[in-house]
Design a protein around this motif. Structure first.
Motif, short mmCIF file in Angstrom:
data_model
loop_
_atom_site.label_atom_id
_atom_site.label_comp_id
_atom_site.label_asym_id
_atom_site.label_seq_id
_atom_site.Cartn_x
_atom_site.Cartn_y
_atom_site.Cartn_z
N ASP A 60 4.25 -3.18 4.30
CA ASP A 60 3.66 -1.85 4.44
C ASP A 60 4.27 -1.06 5.60
O ASP A 60 4.23 0.17 5.61
N ASP B 111 0.86 -1.17 0.00
CA ASP B 111 0.00 0.00 0.00
C ASP B 111 0.90 1.23 0.00
O ASP B 111 1.62 1.46 0.97
N GLU C 237 0.47 4.43 0.41
CA GLU C 237 0.27 5.40 1.49
C GLU C 237 0.83 4.88 2.82
O GLU C 237 1.50 5.61 3.54
N LYS C 238 0.55 3.62 3.12
CA LYS C 238 1.08 3.04 4.37
C LYS C 238 2.61 2.97 4.32
O LYS C 238 3.28 3.26 5.30
N GLN D 120 4.69 4.83 2.56
CA GLN D 120 5.25 6.18 2.66
C GLN D 120 5.18 6.68 4.11
O GLN D 120 6.11 7.31 4.60
N ALA D 121 4.08 6.41 4.80
CA ALA D 121 3.96 6.81 6.21
C ALA D 121 5.02 6.12 7.07
O ALA D 121 5.62 6.74 7.94
#
Length: 139
Positions: free
Chosen positions: A125, A8, A10-11, A13-14
């Protein structure tokens, strides 16, 4: 890259930003040996941040043979776990992912450099999870 790896974006990158900005993360540089010429100078991959997460614990389900195969003749206490993130932006030419076989030079709080061998890693992730072997200098 994330989608190709089934992650994922977004996950991932976070998780990357969490390591890069973590108060306990340390500066490091990664080096990759030349697979075709072991006497050649290692390639300087660039700067990264490393967040040590503790000593490596072999999974409980591993047999004695599994443990022997994994650790070989290396003292199990030399194995540590960490998250490693390249400081370059993922879309840049300078970006890289650490990989098993790389060397990691960590700048300690006292300013000394501690070397590690990146023994094993996997990405999910939550980041790039690495198992490193501390390289102690022999006098």
């Amino acid at each position: 890259m994330c989608l190709a790896a089934g992650l994922d974006p977004e996950k991932r990158q976070a998780a990357r930003q969490a390591v890069l900005g973590h108060a306990d993360a340390q500066d490091c540089s990664l080096y990759r040996p030349d697979e075709n010429d072991l006497d050649a100078e290692e390639e300087d991959l660039g700067d990264a941040r490393i967040l040590f997460t503790g000593p490596f614990q072999a999974p409980a389900e591993w047999s004695a043979q599994d443990r022997e195969d994994y650790f070989g003749d290396i003292d199990p206490s030399a194995f540590v776990t960490a998250l490693i993130e390249c400081q370059a932006e993922p879309a840049s030419r300078a970006f890289y992912l650490a990989d098993a076989g790389d060397f990691v030079a960590v700048v300690t709080a006292s300013g000394e450099v501690q070397m590690f061998y990146l023994f094993d890693c996997h990405e999910d992730d939550d980041g790039l999870h690495c198992v490193l072997v501390r390289e102690d200098e022999e006098d």
